[in-house]
Design a protein around this motif. Structure first.
Motif, PDB file in Angstrom:
ATOM      1  N   PRO A   1      34.948  47.067  19.169  1.00 16.01           N
ATOM      2  CA  PRO A   1      36.255  46.616  19.632  1.00 16.01           C
ATOM      3  C   PRO A   1      36.103  45.544  20.727  1.00 16.01           C
ATOM      4  CG  PRO A   1      35.912  49.001  20.003  1.00 16.01           C
ATOM      5  CD  PRO A   1      34.589  48.394  19.713  1.00 16.01           C
TER       6      PRO A   1
ATOM      7  N   ARG B   1      38.012  43.965  22.907  1.00 11.32           N
ATOM      8  CA  ARG B   1      38.550  44.073  24.261  1.00 11.32           C
ATOM      9  C   ARG B   1      37.646  44.920  25.156  1.00 11.32           C
ATOM     10  NH1 ARG B   1      43.008  42.832  26.974  1.00 11.32           N
ATOM     11  NH2 ARG B   1      43.734  44.369  28.499  1.00 11.32           N
ATOM     12  N   LEU B   2      37.095  45.967  24.576  1.00 10.86           N
ATOM     13  CA  LEU B   2      36.161  46.828  25.322  1.00 10.86           C
ATOM     14  C   LEU B   2      34.896  46.055  25.683  1.00 10.86           C
ATOM     15  CD1 LEU B   2      35.233  49.662  26.301  1.00 10.86           C
ATOM     16  CD2 LEU B   2      34.371  50.060  23.994  1.00 10.86           C
ATOM     17  N   HIS B   3      34.351  45.343  24.733  1.00 11.32           N
ATOM     18  CA  HIS B   3      33.115  44.610  25.004  1.00 11.32           C
ATOM     19  C   HIS B   3      33.352  43.451  25.968  1.00 11.32           C
ATOM     20  CE1 HIS B   3      31.575  46.515  21.064  1.00 11.32           C
ATOM     21  NE2 HIS B   3      31.042  47.140  22.086  1.00 11.32           N
TER      22      HIS B   3
ATOM     23  N   MET C   1      33.419  45.117  29.380  1.00 11.74           N
ATOM     24  CA  MET C   1      32.061  45.470  29.826  1.00 11.74           C
ATOM     25  C   MET C   1      31.345  44.228  30.360  1.00 11.74           C
ATOM     26  SD  MET C   1      31.133  48.009  26.619  1.00 11.74           S
ATOM     27  CE  MET C   1      29.412  48.376  27.008  1.00 11.74           C
TER      28      MET C   1
END
Lengths: 300, 300
Positions: A29, A31-33, A36
């Motif tokens: 996904p 947006r998560l990466h 991070m």
């Protein structure tokens, strides 16, 4: 030696490795990466991974030999900053001169990005294999030892424990032993574990590991005292965060308990102890000596 | 075989081990350790650790041989529940019939207790040594493989990734492949990793591991479909949580996309696949077969 060049070079090695280890921003996904990567590449000094590298170098290994573990420690440090900044804890808007993770991505994603970074740290460490591990080198046992020590340093009787006591002490009169507990656990333990990780992976032996342990304990505490002083005396542009935040939050700090002059004296004593612990080592320990001095002299 | 007795016995072994691995409530910082224990001992079914144990048993090992890894998986599962329940994500007040962690300990401690449990999972795994490891058994390599697989299953392209997509899909019309992605990642991957961990530590060999992998994939998805159905058809007392929560939050579920009857049919098909994948195994695989059936028949 030229510390500035040394730090720049090792920082580049760490940054390059982090970039290749972290999932791309286009990986699902996304947006998560993105979240991070946002915090991992928000301008950290990479002190912890560089300490792991410099500690391995004392015993003849290179940055590449310990790069996964060095990067993993930086991921753990980064996750702890993201979670600390959340409204539920410090509620900070600014970190290293940039909006904090939850200000950009929202609380849910920030929380989960921290979780994912912490998890990924252990994934990376468990496939710690230098490019050129000799066939007869049993790397698995030292790797497991390092995972165990780093997890312990980061956990409930380490960094997270220090954070809990820090929160519980806010706005209270804090005795010196409690302050020292907070500093050693919230910051010192992971810095110590970084140094030890490098030495363990480089097969330092008992005497070598003992020296590195003394070094790591001393600079771990010195680093946090220096941070406290910067929060009183630094300026916003250099530090990349709002100054005086500790006092505003009623946080226990060395300057607030011992005063600035006494705090500076203690930090310098710790640096002397750190350097003295390396006296048996040759010029390969020069980076560690220089980093110890830098830790109390830095302006951010 | 008597599944009820089997589950009860293995659950007791897991609970006893968790109790001895977790820091005591009187250990400093007490509030943190209380919060960690509160959620770990809040009545979980221990499905994941029992699957790790049962998978090891297929290949002649015992619960004790894989107990640290089994417990570590339960800690990861528990941390994910604590964080999911936080106001920043699901904002749930009730879990397994008890107030959620942040309702009892506050958001800051709940967040940090989750962090500490996740960290501790890797600490425990890295000292995974059965009581009686033969001198010539190289346990370190399989342990590192297990750490890596569990971290991957729990991380940004595993459980956390599934959680992110779940959040992003709330209140939206969700296509079936997205729903399947959420279920496989949010729940399935860690269940699969549990099964594989037990088999890897038991030195299952390629063929054995392949069978366990097929089993784990099938029941991982079946488990979440059954959970979805329970959220529609269960009752609050049996399930220990508010029923209909998924629909209220606009969550994508199997019943909402395929209907209850079709969802039940799919879950049963997956159980058949799981059991078929074990057809080469003897009666030592009976617990795995029984657990597969139980997963779709359970009432909570």
């Amino acid at each position: 030696m030229d510390l500035k060049n040394y730090l720049k070079d090792r920082e580049e090695i760490v940054n390059k490795a982090l970039d290749s280890l972290l999932p791309g921003e286009d990986e699902f996904p996304q947006r998560l990466h993105k979240a991070m990567r946002y915090s991992v590449f928000a301008g950290g000094k990479r002190i912890r991974p560089i300490l792991a590298v410099a500690s391995a170098e004392v015993f003849g290994k290179t940055a590449e030999d310990v790069i996964n573990i060095a990067c993993a420690i930086e991921l753990i440090h980064t996750y702890s900053l993201i979670h600390d900044d959340l409204p539920a804890i410090d509620n900070d808007d600014l970190r290293r001169g940039m909006p904090t993770n939850h200000k950009v991505f929202g609380e849910a994603i920030a929380l989960l990005a921290g979780d994912a970074l912490l998890t990924m740290a252990f994934q990376i460490m468990s496939r710690q294999v230098g490019r050129a591990v000799p066939a007869n080198y049993r790397w698995a046992e030292p790797t497991l030892q390092v995972i165990q020590e780093i997890a312990s340093a980061a956990g409930s009787i380490g960094m997270v424990g220090g954070q809990v006591v820090d929160i519980e002490s806010e706005g209270k009169e804090v005795a010196f032993p409690v302050l020292e507990y907070i500093h050693i656990h919230k910051t010192g333990e992971l810095i110590l574990a970084s140094c030890r990780a490098g030495a363990i992976m480089a097969n330092a032996g008992d005497k070598g590991l003992e020296a590195i342990t003394k070094y790591g304990e001393a600079i771990g505490l010195a680093f946090q005292i220096a941070d406290d002083i910067l929060d009183v005396e630094g300026n916003k542009e250099e530090a990349g965060k709002n100054i005086g935040g500790d006092a505003k939050k009623g946080k226990a700090t060395y300057p607030s308990v011992l005063g600035v002059d006494e705090s500076r004296k203690r930090a310098k004593e710790l640096v002397d102890i750190a350097i003295a612990s390396l006296k048996g080592f040759d010029e390969k320990a020069e980076p560690l000596r220089a980093i110890a001095r830098y830790i109390v002299e830095r302006r951010k």
